[in-house]
Design a protein around this motif. Structure first.
Motif, PDB file in Angstrom:
ATOM      1  N   ALA A   1     -19.805  15.705  15.736  1.00  0.00           N
ATOM      2  CA  ALA A   1     -19.263  16.412  14.572  1.00  0.00           C
ATOM      3  C   ALA A   1     -18.727  17.778  14.990  1.00  0.00           C
ATOM      4  CB  ALA A   1     -20.336  16.576  13.502  1.00  0.00           C
ATOM      5  N   VAL A   2     -17.630  18.177  14.350  1.00  0.00           N
ATOM      6  CA  VAL A   2     -17.021  19.486  14.606  1.00  0.00           C
ATOM      7  C   VAL A   2     -17.190  20.347  13.355  1.00  0.00           C
ATOM      8  CG1 VAL A   2     -14.861  20.702  15.084  1.00  0.00           C
ATOM      9  CG2 VAL A   2     -15.362  18.543  16.250  1.00  0.00           C
ATOM     10  N   TYR A   3     -17.535  21.613  13.554  1.00  0.00           N
ATOM     11  CA  TYR A   3     -17.685  22.542  12.436  1.00  0.00           C
ATOM     12  C   TYR A   3     -16.302  22.872  11.883  1.00  0.00           C
ATOM     13  CZ  TYR A   3     -19.690  26.460   9.781  1.00  0.00           C
ATOM     14  OH  TYR A   3     -20.087  27.312   8.785  1.00  0.00           O
ATOM     15  N   GLY A   4     -16.129  22.650  10.583  1.00  0.00           N
ATOM     16  CA  GLY A   4     -14.789  22.642   9.994  1.00  0.00           C
ATOM     17  C   GLY A   4     -14.260  23.988   9.544  1.00  0.00           C
ATOM     18  N   LEU A   5     -14.297  24.983  10.415  1.00  0.00           N
ATOM     19  CA  LEU A   5     -13.674  26.278  10.115  1.00  0.00           C
ATOM     20  C   LEU A   5     -12.417  26.384  10.994  1.00  0.00           C
ATOM     21  CD1 LEU A   5     -14.051  28.745   8.307  1.00  0.00           C
ATOM     22  CD2 LEU A   5     -15.347  29.836  10.147  1.00  0.00           C
ATOM     23  N   PRO A   6     -11.254  26.039  10.435  1.00  0.00           N
ATOM     24  CA  PRO A   6     -10.042  25.886  11.251  1.00  0.00           C
ATOM     25  C   PRO A   6      -9.641  27.143  12.016  1.00  0.00           C
ATOM     26  CG  PRO A   6      -9.722  24.876   9.104  1.00  0.00           C
ATOM     27  CD  PRO A   6     -11.030  25.637   9.036  1.00  0.00           C
ATOM     28  N   GLU A   7      -9.873  28.304  11.434  1.00  0.00           N
ATOM     29  CA  GLU A   7      -9.452  29.545  12.086  1.00  0.00           C
ATOM     30  C   GLU A   7     -10.185  29.774  13.405  1.00  0.00           C
ATOM     31  OE1 GLU A   7      -8.007  29.471   8.094  1.00  0.00           O
ATOM     32  OE2 GLU A   7     -10.057  29.193   8.813  1.00  0.00           O
ATOM     33  N   LEU A   8     -11.340  29.123  13.577  1.00  0.00           N
ATOM     34  CA  LEU A   8     -12.106  29.276  14.809  1.00  0.00           C
ATOM     35  C   LEU A   8     -12.093  28.029  15.682  1.00  0.00           C
ATOM     36  CD1 LEU A   8     -15.283  31.194  13.536  1.00  0.00           C
ATOM     37  CD2 LEU A   8     -13.126  32.125  14.400  1.00  0.00           C
ATOM     38  N   TYR A   9     -12.018  26.847  15.060  1.00  0.00           N
ATOM     39  CA  TYR A   9     -12.192  25.604  15.832  1.00  0.00           C
ATOM     40  C   TYR A   9     -11.044  24.621  15.610  1.00  0.00           C
ATOM     41  CZ  TYR A   9     -16.893  27.566  16.168  1.00  0.00           C
ATOM     42  OH  TYR A   9     -17.959  28.403  16.399  1.00  0.00           O
ATOM     43  N   ARG A  10      -9.842  25.168  15.461  1.00  0.00           N
ATOM     44  CA  ARG A  10      -8.669  24.361  15.118  1.00  0.00           C
ATOM     45  C   ARG A  10      -8.456  23.184  16.086  1.00  0.00           C
ATOM     46  NH1 ARG A  10      -6.062  28.135  14.183  1.00  0.00           N
ATOM     47  NH2 ARG A  10      -5.570  27.930  11.972  1.00  0.00           N
ATOM     48  N   ASP A  11      -8.483  23.457  17.378  1.00  0.00           N
ATOM     49  CA  ASP A  11      -8.172  22.410  18.362  1.00  0.00           C
ATOM     50  C   ASP A  11      -9.208  21.293  18.344  1.00  0.00           C
ATOM     51  OD1 ASP A  11      -5.990  23.931  19.028  1.00  0.00           O
ATOM     52  OD2 ASP A  11      -6.875  24.783  20.855  1.00  0.00           O
ATOM     53  N   ARG A  12     -10.475  21.662  18.163  1.00  0.00           N
ATOM     54  CA  ARG A  12     -11.530  20.645  18.133  1.00  0.00           C
ATOM     55  C   ARG A  12     -11.441  19.807  16.859  1.00  0.00           C
ATOM     56  NH1 ARG A  12     -16.941  23.793  19.194  1.00  0.00           N
ATOM     57  NH2 ARG A  12     -17.783  21.729  18.717  1.00  0.00           N
ATOM     58  N   ILE A  13     -11.113  20.442  15.745  1.00  0.00           N
ATOM     59  CA  ILE A  13     -10.957  19.703  14.483  1.00  0.00           C
ATOM     60  C   ILE A  13      -9.834  18.675  14.612  1.00  0.00           C
ATOM     61  CG2 ILE A  13     -10.271  19.931  12.048  1.00  0.00           C
ATOM     62  CD1 ILE A  13     -11.630  22.756  12.152  1.00  0.00           C
TER      63      ILE A  13
END
Length: 356
Positions: free
Chosen positions: A132-144
């Motif tokens: 699972a990826v933590y869904g905060l796009p501003e920090l984890y965009r590439d992983r999402i």
């Protein structure tokens, strides 16, 4: 069954506040089609009977939650459920080839014992949870963008982390000095029959703190991401408050700067570089001397950030305002889905508030 050019989507738990936001946003999304609404307590009811204001657009009946049916009918599934249910459903939906976005806390934690300690549920899905990826796009965009399973953040963590992230990432503050003082409207408490403190007679014309002293469940979630940003374990003082309004969160972050010579314009330059419009279209860093108000974000997926420095105390003060049900919940989930599908992350999301 519907528009063959659109991707079929299901929402489990659509009768809650988060769920009904999702339904409304999905109806406006040009590339998605809502084909399934599930919920055990409301099964058999026409969705338009639960929410009459959507009856003319949503002809669907709420169906019992059947993972086989959902997996066969939907390519994307949003789980908008109380904590402790999604982890019983997500593994099977992933097996069936669905992309899954969980709006509860079940997949927000990289460390499952932390989840078990704070939420009182035993878990046996470590293998799935680790993907699972933590869904905060501003920090984890590439992983999402690469994920099949996204754990969408809580509303308080979204507002708090967007405010503090550049400070921790750039090493601008002494992390242990960070204090997050946050206020939320009553919709953050969900749509269940009201607890006493949520009754109009109790909440109106009143203002109070709760979950004080590191007791609120969003504390470990905030600390997990702060620790990731800082590169070492960080404890944060987080105090939530209930405000007598329906929507919105304002988080005010205080922290001691490593370099007390920094002034407001220095911080604005750093924040504008961190949240460039090209990569963070939903964050608005406000001009010098302008502080955010929740009403500006109401009904949108935007986060407004204001910055101030107190040269007397050597502290930076960052204020962050969001709509707790959109950027703090359903809107951010759609933003994550847009990234997972390789689409523009602003697609189908509201950018302008109704004002006043």
């Amino acid at each position: 069954m519907g528009d063959s050019n659109k991707i079929p989507v299901g929402v489990v738990g659509a009768s809650g506040y988060g769920g009904v936001q999702l339904v409304r946003l999905l109806l406006d999304h040009p590339l998605l089609e809502l084909v399934y609404i599930g919920g055990n307590s409301t099964a058999g009811k026409l969705f338009g009977d639960i929410y009459p204001h959507l009856g003319h657009r949503v002809p669907l009946v709420v169906e019992p939650v059947d993972l086989e049916v959902i997996g066969d009918r939907c390519q994307i599934v949003f789980l908008s459920l109380p904590n402790g249910l999604a982890f019983q459903m997500a593994p099977r939906l992933l097996e069936k080839g669905c992309k899954v976005l969980d709006l509860s806390a079940d997949y927000r934690f990289s460390d499952l014992p932390t989840y078990e300690r704070w939420y009182g549920q035993e878990r046996a899905d470590q293998a799935i949870a680790s993907t699972a990826v933590y869904g905060l796009p501003e920090l984890y965009r590439d992983r999402i963008a690469e994920a099949q399973l996204v754990g969408c953040p809580g509303c308080y963590p979204t507002a708090s982390l967007l405010a503090i992230a550049p400070l921790l990432k750039q090493g601008l503050i002494i992390p242990e000095t960070a204090i997050i003082d946050a206020k939320s409207g009553t919709s953050g408490g969900g749509r269940q029959p009201p607890k006493t403190n949520m009754l109009l007679a109790e909440a109106d014309s009143s203002f109070g703190a709760y979950g004080v002293g590191g007791r609120h469940r969003h504390t470990p979630e905030i600390e997990q991401v702060c620790s990731d940003l800082a590169g070492h374990e960080v404890l944060v003082q987080f105090t939530p408050h209930l405000v007598p309004m329906v929507r919105g969160i304002l988080a005010t972050v205080y922290a001691t700067m490593r370099d007390p010579g920094l002034v407001r314009d220095d911080l604005l330059t750093i924040y504008n570089a961190f949240y460039r419009t090209s990569t963070s279209p939903w964050v608005r860093v406000l001009p010098s001397g302008t502080y955010p108000q929740t009403k500006w974000a109401c009904g949108t997926n935007l986060c407004y950030i204001g910055i101030e420095v107190d040269p007397r105390t050597g502290r930076v003060i960052v204020m962050s305002a969001i709509d707790n049900l959109l950027k703090g919940q359903a809107g951010q989930a759609i933003q994550c889905l847009n990234l997972m599908m390789g689409w523009d992350e602003t697609l189908g999301l509201p950018q302008l508030a109704f004002y006043p």
